[in-house]
Motif scaffolding. Structure first.
Motif, PDB file in Angstrom:
ATOM      1  N   SER A 131       1.171   5.535   0.135  1.00 57.86           N
ATOM      2  CA  SER A 131       0.511   6.783   0.526  1.00 57.86           C
ATOM      3  C   SER A 131       1.430   7.943   0.167  1.00 57.86           C
ATOM      4  O   SER A 131       2.645   7.860   0.381  1.00 57.86           O
ATOM      5  CB  SER A 131       0.194   6.796   2.025  1.00 57.86           C
ATOM      6  OG  SER A 131      -0.765   5.799   2.349  1.00 57.86           O
TER       7      SER A 131
ATOM      8  N   ASN B  47      -3.269   4.737   0.945  1.00 57.75           N
ATOM      9  CA  ASN B  47      -3.631   3.316   0.823  1.00 57.75           C
ATOM     10  C   ASN B  47      -3.895   2.910  -0.627  1.00 57.75           C
ATOM     11  O   ASN B  47      -4.858   2.210  -0.947  1.00 57.75           O
ATOM     12  CB  ASN B  47      -4.833   2.983   1.705  1.00 57.75           C
ATOM     13  CG  ASN B  47      -4.430   2.826   3.161  1.00 57.75           C
ATOM     14  OD1 ASN B  47      -3.341   2.330   3.463  1.00 57.75           O
ATOM     15  ND2 ASN B  47      -5.296   3.255   4.069  1.00 57.75           N
TER      16      ASN B  47
ATOM     17  N   ARG C 240       0.851  -1.182   0.000  1.00 56.40           N
ATOM     18  CA  ARG C 240       0.000   0.000   0.000  1.00 56.40           C
ATOM     19  C   ARG C 240       0.887   1.233   0.000  1.00 56.40           C
ATOM     20  O   ARG C 240       1.825   1.333   0.788  1.00 56.40           O
ATOM     21  CB  ARG C 240      -0.910   0.029   1.229  1.00 56.40           C
ATOM     22  CG  ARG C 240      -1.988  -1.054   1.248  1.00 56.40           C
ATOM     23  CD  ARG C 240      -2.871  -0.884   2.477  1.00 56.40           C
ATOM     24  NE  ARG C 240      -2.150  -1.162   3.710  1.00 56.40           N
ATOM     25  CZ  ARG C 240      -2.486  -0.657   4.902  1.00 56.40           C
ATOM     26  NH1 ARG C 240      -3.486   0.197   5.006  1.00 56.40           N
ATOM     27  NH2 ARG C 240      -1.806  -0.982   5.974  1.00 56.40           N
TER      28      ARG C 240
ATOM     29  N   PRO D 288      -3.391   0.612  -3.566  1.00 58.83           N
ATOM     30  CA  PRO D 288      -2.940  -0.781  -3.645  1.00 58.83           C
ATOM     31  C   PRO D 288      -1.869  -0.974  -4.714  1.00 58.83           C
ATOM     32  O   PRO D 288      -2.003  -0.487  -5.839  1.00 58.83           O
ATOM     33  CB  PRO D 288      -4.221  -1.551  -3.993  1.00 58.83           C
ATOM     34  CG  PRO D 288      -5.128  -0.536  -4.619  1.00 58.83           C
ATOM     35  CD  PRO D 288      -4.797   0.782  -3.986  1.00 58.83           C
TER      36      PRO D 288
END
Length: 551
Positions: A462, A505, A460, A507
């Motif tokens: 960010s 988050n 993930r 993917p």
């Protein structure tokens, strides 16, 4: 009676105090487990007053943003602790207790000499992970501070040199990287012990009275020097506004509006016309806003020694009605690495109105905080956190610096070899970003092109950045630099995030690409005045294509 301070004693003791802080920095970075501390230098150490926490000295390699914040942190510890003793050490990371964001974790140690409390030793290090809704803590869509990680008030972590295992257990349980937490705790504590030992040696050699007198003299001299610079600025009010992209939740600009009012030897820095508190994590706390303004002033007046004396001629107006003086429970993850930099450029912009020849063009003012979390091939969790440099603005004396560190930092990106060894990534390109500078008689510096492939199974990502909608400005007729332009290639499709510079988050699967294109600096002066020799050198160096309109 205060002893007389002669010039030789002043110079020697000042140098020794600075060396103590530098040695603390060195011990900390060499022992730290978090690469962002050991490799990227996201840390600082210093010596502070035992009366009010005010700064005595800070290491020259410490992060500039911690110049002001750490003295507020020490003050919060002094007001919270009861019955401190030699060998005690206190931990705090609460942004609202004189901090920045939650990942910047401070440790404070009372220093005793001859049975009396003489000073406070303190340091700050960016721990890679302390929980929260995203790995690494940079939650771009956090709507309150409780989503950003474990918030720690001043607590006694060591008692008479003994580590409190109960508090350590809480810290490790709330981190995705518990081993790193233990390593960083021991590194910070050891650095403070080194400072304790060296400061004891200094006082043994020169005596507490003389060292105290030197400390007072250094503060007085910094205040006098800062006042002399302010006095050279014509009296008046100077205004400037910087607009940030958005807060990560609402896609509308956040304005940092500053008014500098100069009257004789004093200056008022007023942020009261800035945007109100925001829903997303771009709010700043009071300590970070003040510290950012100080960093901006230091960029213009770099030779003023760093101690509490530089604050004395300055008055700050930062009401709670603006997003630069956030209170609980406002989210503040972007406070230190993003909002702080735009505060710096706003204050420098206002100073440019007063000192047009003394302030460079606009610079890259975003760290592009990128965190990736997942599980490695051995089944262990990992968190990778990186920040990147960009171009500085051109100035009266020459071109801007390419790939300069963040304006609030001296931090470096970790080496490509370290990143590839520790994390499931393969770097495809790390280069200067072609054509990213602003044109001018003195061009801006170039930003960076950093592109890598994710080689893990799942992860993930960010991103918490800025300056993708407002490019670094030119000055004196110079052109703007390039804006930040991050993008992802996810499962074969190029993706630009809805907020461009912010998202959480995201993917990742094996083979996905992440590309960070950081801003270039603005140009200074009329582009037509740039020499043919300089234009040819830009082409020969690969900074610009020959077909560029600059030629």
């Amino acid at each position: 009676m205060r002893p007389e301070v002669d010039a030789l004693s002043l110079a020697v003791i000042r140098g020794r105090l600075e060396q103590i802080a530098d040695e603390m920095d060195t011990v900390f970075e060499r022992m730290a487990f978090s690469p962002v501390i050991s490799d990227a230098w996201d840390r600082a150490d210093g010596i502070y007053s035992a009366v009010d926490g005010s700064m005595i000295v800070q290491g020259v390699r410490g992060l500039p943003i911690f110049v002001g914040t750490m003295q507020y942190t020490v003050a919060s510890v002094l007001s919270a602790i009861k019955d401190p003793k030699p060998g005690d050490m206190y931990l705090v990371n609460d942004p609202f207790a004189g901090g920045t964001h939650i990942m910047d974790t401070k440790m404070v140690r009372p220093f005793y000499y001859g049975g009396k409390l003489f000073a406070m030793l303190a340091n700050t290090g960016h721990w890679t992970d302390l929980g929260g809704r995203v790995p690494g803590g940079f939650a771009a869509e956090a709507s309150d501070c409780y989503q950003e990680g474990l918030r720690i008030p001043p607590v006694r972590l060591f008692t008479d040199e003994a580590l409190n295992s109960d508090i350590l257990a809480i810290l490790q349980t709330n981190s995705r990287l518990p081993d790193d937490v233990l390593g960083d705790v021991q590194a910070q504590a050891t650095a403070l012990r080194a400072g304790d030992s060296r400061l004891t040696e200094l006082l043994d050699e020169y005596g507490a009275d003389l060292v105290s007198a030197v400390i007072d003299t250094l503060r007085e001299r910094s205040s006098i020097q800062m006042r002399s610079y302010i006095k050279d600025i014509p009296d008046g009010t100077y205004q400037f506004t910087e607009d940030m992209d958005n807060d990560g939740i609402a896609d509308k600009a956040l304005s940092i509006a500053v008014e500098l009012t100069v009257s004789g030897e004093e200056m008022t820095v007023d942020f009261s016309k800035s945007s109100p508190p925001c829903e997303g994590p771009m709010n700043s706390v009071y300590a970070a806003t003040v510290s950012s303004a100080i960093v901006a002033i230091k960029h213009v007046f770099p030779d003023v020694p760093i101690n509490s004396g530089i604050f004395e001629p300055l008055t700050f107006v930062i009401p709670e009605s603006v997003f630069l003086n956030a209170k609980v429970p406002r989210p503040v993850a972007g406070c230190a690495a993003e909002t702080s930099q735009r505060i710096i450029t706003a204050v420098m912009g206002a100073l440019a109105g007063a000192l047009p020849d003394g302030v460079p063009a606009g610079s890259s003012a975003t760290s592009n905080n990128l965190s990736i979390g997942g599980v490695d091939e051995e089944g262990d969790p990992f968190v990778m956190y990186i920040f990147l440099g960009g171009g500085y603005g051109g100035h009266k004396a020459g071109d801007g610096l390419s790939n300069g560190c963040s304006l609030m930092s001296i931090g470096l990106i970790q080496s490509v070899e370290t990143l590839e060894q520790r994390y499931p990534i393969l770097v495809r390109q790390y280069s200067l970003r072609e054509n990213s500078f602003g044109d001018g008689e003195f061009r801006g510096g170039l930003g960076v092109h950093f592109e890598f492939e994710y080689t893990g199974d799942r992860g993930r990502a960010s991103l918490l950045g800025d300056q993708s909608k407002t490019a670094p400005i030119g000055r004196a007729g110079g052109g703007p630099g390039a804006a930040s332009a991050p993008w992802f290639r996810l499962r074969g499709e190029k993706v630009i995030l809805p907020m461009i510079s912010k998202g959480e988050n995201i993917p990742l699967t094996r083979g996905d690409l992440i590309c960070m294109l950081t801003p270039g600096g603005g140009g200074y002066g009329n582009p037509s005045a740039r020499s043919d020799k300089a234009l040819r050198a830009d082409v020969e160096s690969g900074y610009v294509r020959a077909a560029s309109s600059a030629l």
